[in-house]
Every structure is written in C-alpha cells, then in structure tokens.
Design a protein around this motif. Structure first.
Motif, PDB file in Angstrom:
ATOM      1  N   LYS A 192       0.834  -1.211   0.000  1.00 30.57           N
ATOM      2  CA  LYS A 192       0.000   0.000   0.000  1.00 30.57           C
ATOM      3  C   LYS A 192       0.864   1.255   0.000  1.00 30.57           C
ATOM      4  CE  LYS A 192      -3.637   2.624   0.480  1.00 30.57           C
ATOM      5  NZ  LYS A 192      -4.540   2.883  -0.661  1.00 30.57           N
ATOM      6  N   LEU A 193       1.924   1.262   0.817  1.00 30.17           N
ATOM      7  CA  LEU A 193       2.811   2.431   0.860  1.00 30.17           C
ATOM      8  C   LEU A 193       3.474   2.640  -0.504  1.00 30.17           C
ATOM      9  CD1 LEU A 193       4.169   4.723   2.389  1.00 30.17           C
ATOM     10  CD2 LEU A 193       5.916   3.093   3.161  1.00 30.17           C
ATOM     11  N   PHE A 194       3.877   1.552  -1.142  1.00 30.76           N
ATOM     12  CA  PHE A 194       4.485   1.658  -2.472  1.00 30.76           C
ATOM     13  C   PHE A 194       3.514   2.317  -3.450  1.00 30.76           C
ATOM     14  CE2 PHE A 194       5.124  -0.111  -6.740  1.00 30.76           C
ATOM     15  CZ  PHE A 194       6.444   0.237  -6.966  1.00 30.76           C
ATOM     16  N   GLN A 195       2.251   1.903  -3.426  1.00 30.06           N
ATOM     17  CA  GLN A 195       1.244   2.471  -4.321  1.00 30.06           C
ATOM     18  C   GLN A 195       1.032   3.957  -4.058  1.00 30.06           C
ATOM     19  OE1 GLN A 195      -2.116  -0.047  -3.502  1.00 30.06           O
ATOM     20  NE2 GLN A 195      -1.409  -1.717  -4.832  1.00 30.06           N
ATOM     21  N   VAL A 196       0.992   4.323  -2.778  1.00 29.37           N
ATOM     22  CA  VAL A 196       0.800   5.726  -2.407  1.00 29.37           C
ATOM     23  C   VAL A 196       1.961   6.586  -2.896  1.00 29.37           C
ATOM     24  CG1 VAL A 196       0.727   7.326  -0.442  1.00 29.37           C
ATOM     25  CG2 VAL A 196      -0.697   5.269  -0.430  1.00 29.37           C
ATOM     26  N   LEU A 197       3.176   6.098  -2.684  1.00 33.29           N
ATOM     27  CA  LEU A 197       4.351   6.858  -3.091  1.00 33.29           C
ATOM     28  C   LEU A 197       4.443   6.991  -4.607  1.00 33.29           C
ATOM     29  CD1 LEU A 197       7.042   5.512  -0.581  1.00 33.29           C
ATOM     30  CD2 LEU A 197       5.716   7.628  -0.442  1.00 33.29           C
ATOM     31  N   ARG A 198       4.162   5.909  -5.319  1.00 39.14           N
ATOM     32  CA  ARG A 198       4.199   5.970  -6.786  1.00 39.14           C
ATOM     33  C   ARG A 198       3.144   6.935  -7.304  1.00 39.14           C
ATOM     34  NH1 ARG A 198       6.747   6.108  -9.946  1.00 39.14           N
ATOM     35  NH2 ARG A 198       6.026   4.749 -11.632  1.00 39.14           N
ATOM     36  N   ALA A 199       1.954   6.940  -6.683  1.00 40.48           N
ATOM     37  CA  ALA A 199       0.880   7.832  -7.112  1.00 40.48           C
ATOM     38  C   ALA A 199       1.250   9.300  -6.902  1.00 40.48           C
ATOM     39  CB  ALA A 199      -0.410   7.506  -6.356  1.00 40.48           C
ATOM     40  N   ARG A 200       2.169   9.545  -5.970  1.00 41.53           N
ATOM     41  CA  ARG A 200       2.585  10.915  -5.691  1.00 41.53           C
ATOM     42  C   ARG A 200       3.907  11.253  -6.389  1.00 41.53           C
ATOM     43  NH1 ARG A 200      -0.383  13.732  -2.448  1.00 41.53           N
ATOM     44  NH2 ARG A 200       1.318  15.232  -2.144  1.00 41.53           N
ATOM     45  N   GLY A 201       4.272  10.468  -7.383  1.00 38.30           N
ATOM     46  CA  GLY A 201       5.398  10.817  -8.236  1.00 38.30           C
ATOM     47  C   GLY A 201       6.762  10.346  -7.778  1.00 38.30           C
ATOM     48  N   VAL A 202       6.828   9.461  -6.803  1.00 30.90           N
ATOM     49  CA  VAL A 202       8.122   8.973  -6.323  1.00 30.90           C
ATOM     50  C   VAL A 202       8.632   7.907  -7.293  1.00 30.90           C
ATOM     51  CG1 VAL A 202       9.322   7.822  -4.416  1.00 30.90           C
ATOM     52  CG2 VAL A 202       7.463   9.425  -3.946  1.00 30.90           C
ATOM     53  N   PRO A 203       9.904   7.974  -7.701  1.00 32.57           N
ATOM     54  CA  PRO A 203      10.453   6.955  -8.604  1.00 32.57           C
ATOM     55  C   PRO A 203      10.304   5.551  -8.024  1.00 32.57           C
ATOM     56  CG  PRO A 203      11.950   8.824  -8.439  1.00 32.57           C
ATOM     57  CD  PRO A 203      10.884   9.046  -7.421  1.00 32.57           C
ATOM     58  N   THR A 204      10.167   4.574  -8.900  1.00 30.65           N
ATOM     59  CA  THR A 204       9.914   3.190  -8.473  1.00 30.65           C
ATOM     60  C   THR A 204      10.957   2.694  -7.476  1.00 30.65           C
ATOM     61  OG1 THR A 204       8.878   2.693 -10.602  1.00 30.65           O
ATOM     62  CG2 THR A 204       9.629   0.814  -9.283  1.00 30.65           C
ATOM     63  N   ARG A 205      12.221   2.964  -7.756  1.00 32.70           N
ATOM     64  CA  ARG A 205      13.293   2.472  -6.880  1.00 32.70           C
ATOM     65  C   ARG A 205      13.169   3.058  -5.472  1.00 32.70           C
ATOM     66  NH1 ARG A 205      19.765   2.608  -8.368  1.00 32.70           N
ATOM     67  NH2 ARG A 205      20.496   1.595  -6.462  1.00 32.70           N
ATOM     68  N   ASP A 206      12.933   4.374  -5.367  1.00 30.64           N
ATOM     69  CA  ASP A 206      12.807   5.018  -4.053  1.00 30.64           C
ATOM     70  C   ASP A 206      11.549   4.545  -3.324  1.00 30.64           C
ATOM     71  OD1 ASP A 206      15.129   6.381  -4.469  1.00 30.64           O
ATOM     72  OD2 ASP A 206      14.172   8.264  -5.057  1.00 30.64           O
ATOM     73  N   ALA A 207      10.467   4.402  -4.064  1.00 26.89           N
ATOM     74  CA  ALA A 207       9.218   3.950  -3.453  1.00 26.89           C
ATOM     75  C   ALA A 207       9.373   2.537  -2.891  1.00 26.89           C
ATOM     76  CB  ALA A 207       8.083   4.000  -4.478  1.00 26.89           C
ATOM     77  N   ALA A 208      10.056   1.673  -3.648  1.00 27.71           N
ATOM     78  CA  ALA A 208      10.267   0.295  -3.192  1.00 27.71           C
ATOM     79  C   ALA A 208      11.160   0.252  -1.958  1.00 27.71           C
ATOM     80  CB  ALA A 208      10.866  -0.532  -4.321  1.00 27.71           C
ATOM     81  N   ALA A 209      12.196   1.095  -1.951  1.00 28.91           N
ATOM     82  CA  ALA A 209      13.110   1.117  -0.808  1.00 28.91           C
ATOM     83  C   ALA A 209      12.392   1.573   0.461  1.00 28.91           C
ATOM     84  CB  ALA A 209      14.290   2.043  -1.105  1.00 28.91           C
ATOM     85  N   ALA A 210      11.528   2.566   0.339  1.00 25.82           N
ATOM     86  CA  ALA A 210      10.776   3.041   1.508  1.00 25.82           C
ATOM     87  C   ALA A 210       9.766   1.993   1.952  1.00 25.82           C
ATOM     88  CB  ALA A 210      10.066   4.354   1.171  1.00 25.82           C
ATOM     89  N   ALA A 211       9.071   1.381   0.997  1.00 25.09           N
ATOM     90  CA  ALA A 211       8.038   0.403   1.324  1.00 25.09           C
ATOM     91  C   ALA A 211       8.612  -0.851   1.969  1.00 25.09           C
ATOM     92  CB  ALA A 211       7.264   0.034   0.058  1.00 25.09           C
ATOM     93  N   ALA A 212       9.877  -1.147   1.666  1.00 26.85           N
ATOM     94  CA  ALA A 212      10.496  -2.363   2.208  1.00 26.85           C
ATOM     95  C   ALA A 212      10.627  -2.315   3.722  1.00 26.85           C
ATOM     96  CB  ALA A 212      11.870  -2.560   1.571  1.00 26.85           C
ATOM     97  N   HIS A 213      10.603  -1.129   4.295  1.00 21.52           N
ATOM     98  CA  HIS A 213      10.766  -0.995   5.746  1.00 21.52           C
ATOM     99  C   HIS A 213       9.576  -0.257   6.377  1.00 21.52           C
ATOM    100  CE1 HIS A 213      14.895  -2.377   5.272  1.00 21.52           C
ATOM    101  NE2 HIS A 213      15.039  -1.507   4.296  1.00 21.52           N
ATOM    102  N   CYS A 214       8.397  -0.460   5.811  1.00 20.65           N
ATOM    103  CA  CYS A 214       7.235   0.311   6.252  1.00 20.65           C
ATOM    104  C   CYS A 214       6.839   0.007   7.701  1.00 20.65           C
ATOM    105  CB  CYS A 214       6.046   0.080   5.325  1.00 20.65           C
ATOM    106  SG  CYS A 214       5.367  -1.583   5.439  1.00 20.65           S
ATOM    107  N   HIS A 215       7.285  -1.114   8.247  1.00 20.17           N
ATOM    108  CA  HIS A 215       6.952  -1.432   9.636  1.00 20.17           C
ATOM    109  C   HIS A 215       7.774  -0.590  10.615  1.00 20.17           C
ATOM    110  CE1 HIS A 215      10.391  -3.894   8.484  1.00 20.17           C
ATOM    111  NE2 HIS A 215      10.720  -3.965   9.766  1.00 20.17           N
TER     112      HIS A 215
END
Length: 197
Positions: free
Chosen positions: A143-166
C-alpha cells in the motif's frame, strides 16, 4: 478575578540580589502576603523562568534574548505527541485540524522568543511525526508503495521506503517520503510553522 503574582527582579550582582530579596520579603510581609520559598530564589538569569520564558544575555550582558523554557517546550512536545499519535483511527485532516488549533495558540503566546532555529527544528519534528503517521496508516509495504508511486516517487525510491514500512519513524525520513510529502504538502493542509516561513 486573578492577581498577577509572578515577578522577577534583575540586578547586577549576587549581593545586590540577596539584598533585594530581603527587601521584597519584608515588603510582602507588610502587606500580609507570604512569598513561596519553593518557587522563589536568588539565581543567575539563565537558571530561572518567567511565564514560560527563559532569558539569556549576549554581547557581554548588553542584550537580553528570550527563549521558551525547557519545561514549556517539553509540555508542548507532549501535547503534539498526543495529537499526532499513530493510533485512534483519525484521518490526517482531523489530526491536522486539532494540531493547527493548538499550535497557533502556542505560537501566539511564545511569539516573543528569539529562537528561530529551535522553532524550525520543532517544525521538522512535527512533519516527521505526520509522515510516520501516514506510513502506519498504509499498514503494509504494498500500500505504501502504491501511495508513493501515485505521488510521483520513482519506483526504486518507493520500493526502498516500502520495504521498511513497519519501521514508521525511520521510514518517515526516507527521501521517498520527503518527495511524496514535502513541506509544502503540510503547508497546504494547514499545519502552521513555528519557525520562519
């Protein structure tokens, strides 16, 4: 009716301060009033607070500056933690509405403080708490990955942030979160800045 019963007396030396303190105690006694010994003291100006403020001298004592006392600052932070708690099921808009009301009142009272850097630091801390709240509300990395991508965050950065969402607090300062939710985003929501704009 409330009486103004707080006062500070500033003098140039310890000896003068002790002499003035004796005089003030005598003056109050003549008025049948008693000074609270637990709250009264002869001390350097930087060790005492007055109505939530603390003072310090610069340029060899020629200029006096004001700052928020540590106690008042800690009380404010405790209230902000309460208002931005990552539980309770409230939307971000609801949180910001209450936070705005509190911060505007606090800022109005402490507007005389000469500490723009300290206030700017508090602003950053508040935004980090709000970003951490957004991370937790996403509940899982997908879900965090989807939110970040929808707000224009590059795929690599969005994935890196989402990997540690806990890890809400750590993820809140990830570059992807700053890209998706910059300072201007919180300005638009109505989060007031305590420091200079």
């Amino acid at each position: 009716m409330r009486y103004a019963d707080d006062c500070n007396v500033y003098v140039e030396s310890q000896r003068a301060a002790e002499r003035v303190m004796e005089g003030v105690i005598g003056l109050y006694a003549a008025l049948k009033l008693q000074i609270n010994p637990a709250k009264s003291a002869v001390a350097p100006v930087g060790e005492r607070t007055f109505l939530g403020y603390r003072f310090w001298c610069v340029v060899r004592g020629r200029i006096v500056k004001r700052e928020v006392s540590p106690k008042a600052m800690n009380l404010m932070k405790a209230r902000v933690r309460e208002l931005t708690a990552r539980s309770g099921g409230r939307s971000l808009v609801q949180v910001v509405t209450k936070l705005r009301r509190y911060l505007l009142g606090w800022k109005g009272y402490f507007q005389l403080a000469d500490t723009p850097r300290a206030f700017a630091g508090i602003d950053g801390w508040i935004r980090r708490r709000l970003r951490a709240r957004i991370v937790k509300q996403c509940k899982h990395g997908r879900k965090l990955f989807q939110v970040l991508r929808a707000r224009g965050v590059p795929t690599r950065d969005a994935a890196a942030a989402a990997a540690h969402c806990h890890r809400w607090w750590a993820t809140a300062v990830h570059p992807g979160m700053h890209t998706a939710f910059p300072t201007q985003y919180f300005d638009a929501l109505g989060v007031p800045r305590l420091g200079p704009s």
